[in-house]
Design an enzyme around this catalytic site. Structure first.
Site, PDB file in Angstrom:
ATOM      1  CE  LYS A  39      -0.256  -0.362   5.144  1.00  0.00           C
ATOM      2  NZ  LYS A  39      -1.014  -0.505   6.508  1.00  0.00           N
ATOM      3  NE  ARG A 137      -7.409  -0.649  10.558  1.00  0.00           N
ATOM      4  CZ  ARG A 137      -5.014  -0.639   9.962  1.00  0.00           C
ATOM      5  NH1 ARG A 137      -4.837   0.592  10.584  1.00  0.00           N
ATOM      6  NH2 ARG A 137      -4.977  -1.326   9.911  1.00  0.00           N
ATOM      7  CE1 TYR A 262       9.700  31.991   2.346  1.00  0.00           C
ATOM      8  CE2 TYR A 262      10.054  29.945   2.695  1.00  0.00           C
ATOM      9  CZ  TYR A 262       9.310  31.050   1.754  1.00  0.00           C
ATOM     10  OH  TYR A 262       8.937  30.938   0.975  1.00  0.00           O
ATOM     11  CG  MET A 310       6.580  23.286  -1.207  1.00  0.00           C
ATOM     12  SD  MET A 310       5.313  23.842  -1.870  1.00  0.00           S
ATOM     13  CE  MET A 310       4.018  23.408  -0.952  1.00  0.00           C
TER      14      MET A 310
END
Ligand SMILES: *Cc1c(COP(=O)(O)O)cnc(C)c1O
Length: 370
Positions: A39, A137, A262, A310
């Site tokens: 997955k 779950r 930043y 980012m």
């Protein structure tokens, strides 16, 4: 090999994945079927690209969480045996039948839909029944009503119940044992009522090493396939298959007092050389690694400084000998070169190893080495 369009890339060592599979196979023996979990794009390793290695090394099934993941794999090779561990909404169940995917089921309603769809195609839909033994779950709690429901599912003309499974919360040895007993008791009840299951399964990576009795007919190892060690009682040698690398895009010389990134959260205390590195949190690097993260450049630990952006971040490379633009930087490695392992990254970022690897986004290209 395809042209590498970025310096920032994820390297996957397929031999190590094969090695981990082989190790697991010898630990569990030939009676235990291996269903590696791929997955989340194979925990960041690239599900489609690692699937052949897994199947060549003993995988009976490949497990995913969602229909979208299953369809991606079936598109790559319609013969690959795929199992969806999660829930597929009613309206999408036709895909499961059309592509002959094995689906997790915990209601007669869904089984009926699958049965009708499969019968119309002259097929049987393969399902594994999910039992909730405490995790709360997916699946229903063992009860006579649920047993009745499963017996009804078993009698549907278009359904083959191939397996039954549950999932451990790993809350502690006593709790795990209680879940195991609950599962085995329910399976016995169902067997006494005429159901039979080719695959009874319960164990993930940790459980299959720590609890040999819980391996039953099949295991669902995820983390361990990629070389992530989480077990504490058992013993198994595995190797981390993933590494994450980039190269310096620019160097800057700073005087004391000058800041970077930043908010200037880091300021030079001395004459410094800082390197811009073209990776950031949009590649899946944890943003909270500020003041904790480092890369290895030319054998030296270069700490990440200032805010992680980012797409880019900055390292202090003042102490790196012969530092130059284009020089390789190892973000995550197997530790043999001093690089940050996935285990260490998880610890520094305050999360677990699966999170660190599965959060690496699709943006950095994957490179497969053998
Ligand atoms: C993700 C998952 C696994 C694999 O877990 P690991 O801890 O990575 O081995 C096994 N079973 C289920 C149901 C899962 O969701």
């Amino acid at each position: 090999m395809a042209e590498l369009l970025r310096d920032t890339r994820v390297e996957i060592n397929l031999d190590r994945i094969a090695y981990n599979m082989t190790q697991l196979g010898s630990l569990c023996g030939s009676k235990v079927a291996l269903m590696p979990v791929i997955k989340a794009n194979g925990y960041g390793h690239g599900a489609v690209n690692i699937a052949p290695t897994l199947l060549e090394n003993g995988a009976v099934y490949l497990a995913v969480a969602t229909l979208t993941e299953a369809l991606e794999l079936k598109k790559a090779n319609s013969d690959w045996p795929i199992f969806i561990m999660g829930h597929t909404p009613d309206r999408l169940l036709h895909h499961v039948v059309e592509k002959e995917i094995t689906q997790t089921v915990f209601s007669l309603r869904q089984a009926q839909i699958l049965s009708d769809l499969a019968s119309a195609l002259g097929r049987k839909a393969k399902v594994h029944i999910k039992v909730d033994t405490g995790f709360h779950r997916l699946g229903k709690t063992p009860s006579h009503e649920y047993a009745d429901e499963i017996c009804e599912i078993n009698s549907l003309p278009g359904i083959e119940i191939e397996g039954i499974f549950s999932h451990l919360a790993l809350a502690g040895e006593a709790e795990d044992e209680e879940q195991f007993r609950s599962f085995m008791g329910f399976v016995s009840e169902l067997e006494a009522r005429g159901c039979s299951f080719r695959y009874r399964h319960l164990a993930d990576s940790i459980a299959c090493v720590d609890y040999p009795d819980y391996r039953l007919d099949m295991i669902r190892p995820g983390a361990i396939i990629y070389g992530m060690v989480g077990y504490s009682k058992g013993d198994l040698q595995v190797k981390q298959a993933i590494s994450f690398k980039t190269a310096i895009s620019q160097l800057h010389r700073l005087s004391p007092g000058e800041g970077v990134s930043y908010d200037y959260l880091w300021k030079a205390q001395r004459d410094s050389i800082v390197a811009t590195l073209p990776f950031g949190y949009a590649d899946g690097y944890p943003r909270n690694m500020r003041d904790k993260g480092y890369v290895i450049i030319n054998g030296i630990k270069a700490p990440l400084i200032g805010v992680i952006c980012m797409d880019q971040c900055i390292a202090d490379v003042t102490d790196v000998p012969d530092v130059c633009e284009g020089m390789e930087a190892v973000i995550y490695g197997d530790g043999s070169d001093g690089s940050m392992t996935i285990a260490e990254a998880a610890q520094l970022a305050g999360t677990n190893k699966n999170d660190i690897i599965s959060r690496i986004t699709a943006r950095p290209p994957r490179v497969y080495i053998k």
